[in-house]
Motif scaffolding. Sequence first.
Motif, PDB file in Angstrom:
ATOM      1  N   ILE A   1       0.833  -1.202   0.000  1.00 44.39           N
ATOM      2  CA  ILE A   1       0.000   0.000   0.000  1.00 44.39           C
ATOM      3  C   ILE A   1       0.867   1.251   0.000  1.00 44.39           C
ATOM      4  O   ILE A   1       1.846   1.342   0.739  1.00 44.39           O
ATOM      5  N   MET A   2       0.492   2.227  -0.813  1.00 42.12           N
ATOM      6  CA  MET A   2       1.089   3.558  -0.759  1.00 42.12           C
ATOM      7  C   MET A   2      -0.007   4.552  -0.376  1.00 42.12           C
ATOM      8  O   MET A   2      -1.143   4.438  -0.827  1.00 42.12           O
ATOM      9  N   LEU A   3       0.340   5.490   0.489  1.00 42.20           N
ATOM     10  CA  LEU A   3      -0.628   6.474   0.966  1.00 42.20           C
ATOM     11  C   LEU A   3      -0.223   7.872   0.533  1.00 42.20           C
ATOM     12  O   LEU A   3       0.855   8.352   0.877  1.00 42.20           O
ATOM     13  N   HIS A   4      -1.076   8.540  -0.228  1.00 46.73           N
ATOM     14  CA  HIS A   4      -0.958   9.987  -0.392  1.00 46.73           C
ATOM     15  C   HIS A   4      -1.382  10.593   0.945  1.00 46.73           C
ATOM     16  O   HIS A   4      -2.467  10.288   1.450  1.00 46.73           O
ATOM     17  N   SER A   5      -0.515  11.427   1.518  1.00 46.78           N
ATOM     18  CA  SER A   5      -0.801  11.950   2.846  1.00 46.78           C
ATOM     19  C   SER A   5      -0.429  13.421   2.915  1.00 46.78           C
ATOM     20  O   SER A   5       0.189  13.963   1.991  1.00 46.78           O
ATOM     21  N   PHE A   6      -0.816  14.058   4.003  1.00 48.40           N
ATOM     22  CA  PHE A   6      -0.500  15.475   4.218  1.00 48.40           C
ATOM     23  C   PHE A   6       0.313  15.601   5.494  1.00 48.40           C
ATOM     24  O   PHE A   6      -0.224  15.667   6.600  1.00 48.40           O
ATOM     25  N   ALA A   7       1.636  15.593   5.309  1.00 50.97           N
ATOM     26  CA  ALA A   7       2.555  15.541   6.448  1.00 50.97           C
ATOM     27  C   ALA A   7       2.482  16.753   7.369  1.00 50.97           C
ATOM     28  O   ALA A   7       2.600  16.588   8.594  1.00 50.97           O
ATOM     29  N   PRO A   8       2.297  17.985   6.862  1.00 53.09           N
ATOM     30  CA  PRO A   8       2.289  19.129   7.779  1.00 53.09           C
ATOM     31  C   PRO A   8       1.240  19.036   8.878  1.00 53.09           C
ATOM     32  O   PRO A   8       1.434  19.584   9.971  1.00 53.09           O
ATOM     33  N   LEU A   9       0.131  18.359   8.615  1.00 54.52           N
ATOM     34  CA  LEU A   9      -0.919  18.188   9.631  1.00 54.52           C
ATOM     35  C   LEU A   9      -0.949  16.759  10.192  1.00 54.52           C
ATOM     36  O   LEU A   9      -1.898  16.372  10.875  1.00 54.52           O
ATOM     37  N   GLN A  10       0.085  15.981   9.905  1.00 54.34           N
ATOM     38  CA  GLN A  10       0.243  14.637  10.463  1.00 54.34           C
ATOM     39  C   GLN A  10      -0.966  13.747  10.176  1.00 54.34           C
ATOM     40  O   GLN A  10      -1.403  12.957  11.014  1.00 54.34           O
ATOM     41  N   VAL A  11      -1.473  13.859   8.972  1.00 54.47           N
ATOM     42  CA  VAL A  11      -2.649  13.076   8.578  1.00 54.47           C
ATOM     43  C   VAL A  11      -2.343  11.578   8.594  1.00 54.47           C
ATOM     44  O   VAL A  11      -3.237  10.744   8.781  1.00 54.47           O
ATOM     45  N   GLY A  12      -1.083  11.228   8.451  1.00 54.88           N
ATOM     46  CA  GLY A  12      -0.704   9.824   8.472  1.00 54.88           C
ATOM     47  C   GLY A  12      -1.068   9.111   9.758  1.00 54.88           C
ATOM     48  O   GLY A  12      -1.266   7.883   9.763  1.00 54.88           O
ATOM     49  N   ARG A  13      -1.188   9.833  10.849  1.00 57.30           N
ATOM     50  CA  ARG A  13      -1.552   9.188  12.116  1.00 57.30           C
ATOM     51  C   ARG A  13      -2.923   8.512  11.996  1.00 57.30           C
ATOM     52  O   ARG A  13      -3.102   7.370  12.428  1.00 57.30           O
ATOM     53  N   ARG A  14      -3.882   9.232  11.439  1.00 53.44           N
ATOM     54  CA  ARG A  14      -5.221   8.664  11.305  1.00 53.44           C
ATOM     55  C   ARG A  14      -5.236   7.574  10.229  1.00 53.44           C
ATOM     56  O   ARG A  14      -5.902   6.544  10.391  1.00 53.44           O
ATOM     57  N   GLN A  15      -4.519   7.792   9.138  1.00 50.56           N
ATOM     58  CA  GLN A  15      -4.495   6.779   8.081  1.00 50.56           C
ATOM     59  C   GLN A  15      -3.949   5.454   8.611  1.00 50.56           C
ATOM     60  O   GLN A  15      -4.516   4.387   8.351  1.00 50.56           O
ATOM     61  N   LEU A  16      -2.858   5.521   9.363  1.00 51.34           N
ATOM     62  CA  LEU A  16      -2.283   4.288   9.906  1.00 51.34           C
ATOM     63  C   LEU A  16      -3.206   3.650  10.939  1.00 51.34           C
ATOM     64  O   LEU A  16      -3.293   2.421  11.034  1.00 51.34           O
ATOM     65  N   ALA A  17      -3.916   4.489  11.698  1.00 46.67           N
ATOM     66  CA  ALA A  17      -4.852   3.944  12.688  1.00 46.67           C
ATOM     67  C   ALA A  17      -5.940   3.124  11.999  1.00 46.67           C
ATOM     68  O   ALA A  17      -6.316   2.038  12.482  1.00 46.67           O
ATOM     69  N   VAL A  18      -6.465   3.616  10.883  1.00 51.80           N
ATOM     70  CA  VAL A  18      -7.500   2.886  10.154  1.00 51.80           C
ATOM     71  C   VAL A  18      -6.937   1.571   9.621  1.00 51.80           C
ATOM     72  O   VAL A  18      -7.576   0.513   9.716  1.00 51.80           O
ATOM     73  N   LEU A  19      -5.731   1.622   9.063  1.00 53.20           N
ATOM     74  CA  LEU A  19      -5.128   0.400   8.542  1.00 53.20           C
ATOM     75  C   LEU A  19      -4.905  -0.627   9.647  1.00 53.20           C
ATOM     76  O   LEU A  19      -5.120  -1.825   9.452  1.00 53.20           O
TER      77      LEU A  19
END
Length: 247
Positions: free
Chosen positions: A164-182
Amino acid sequence: MTAINSVLGPIDTANLGFTLMHEHIMCTYPGVFQDYPELLGKDLLQRVVDELKGAKEGGINTIVDATTLDLGRDVNLLAEASRRSGVNIIACTGWWLDVSTLFANLSADQLARVFIKDIEQGISGTKVKAGILKSAADIDGVRPQDEIMLRAVARAHLKTGVPIMLHSFAPLQVGRRQLAVLKEEGVNLNRVKVDHSNDTTDLEYLTWLLEQGCYVGMDRYPGRDVPARNASPLARTRTMKALIDAG
């Protein structure tokens, strides 16, 4: 042998060589290349082949094309460009941010099934199979429609094993929620890459991502002239070097 789907068929991952992990060979609206090719300029295919040959001469062996259907993906173009240039191309399935209202009533399982078909049978009625899954969230965070797509991608991954590759928005740490869902879906995060991570210089956040077991995609150079993503090329490079120095 560990194989991955390329646009010309399965390839041993040992033979991928130097690989660019997030590129867009053609990015447009769906169907433009087929219906209005003149809008994309003269001899698009030949221009693509020439650029890929130049990349190959510079040492690039493989490109992961992160273009989903809603970004104008055309696997026939990718396959012919790979064939003529000698550069391996990995096509993706999944979805970017342009979630149509037509999908409002679709479930994650329904979407997962079409992504699985792209991986196991082929994309757009061809024999070209996707080698990577993509999901996206941006400055607005993980919107409800983004979460449905993310869960669909997670379920397609669990069925096929495709990363899986995730387009994310690092300045607002959007990856935290994306990883939580995964994680909720049971995905092993060492099969996940969080892209556009060098839009931030926040080493605490980037280290946290790595500690979850995923990869970080430091794929935007020199960067975009957008206030929310205003890390300079030098700042991006220093950030990457700091992560390397930290092990």
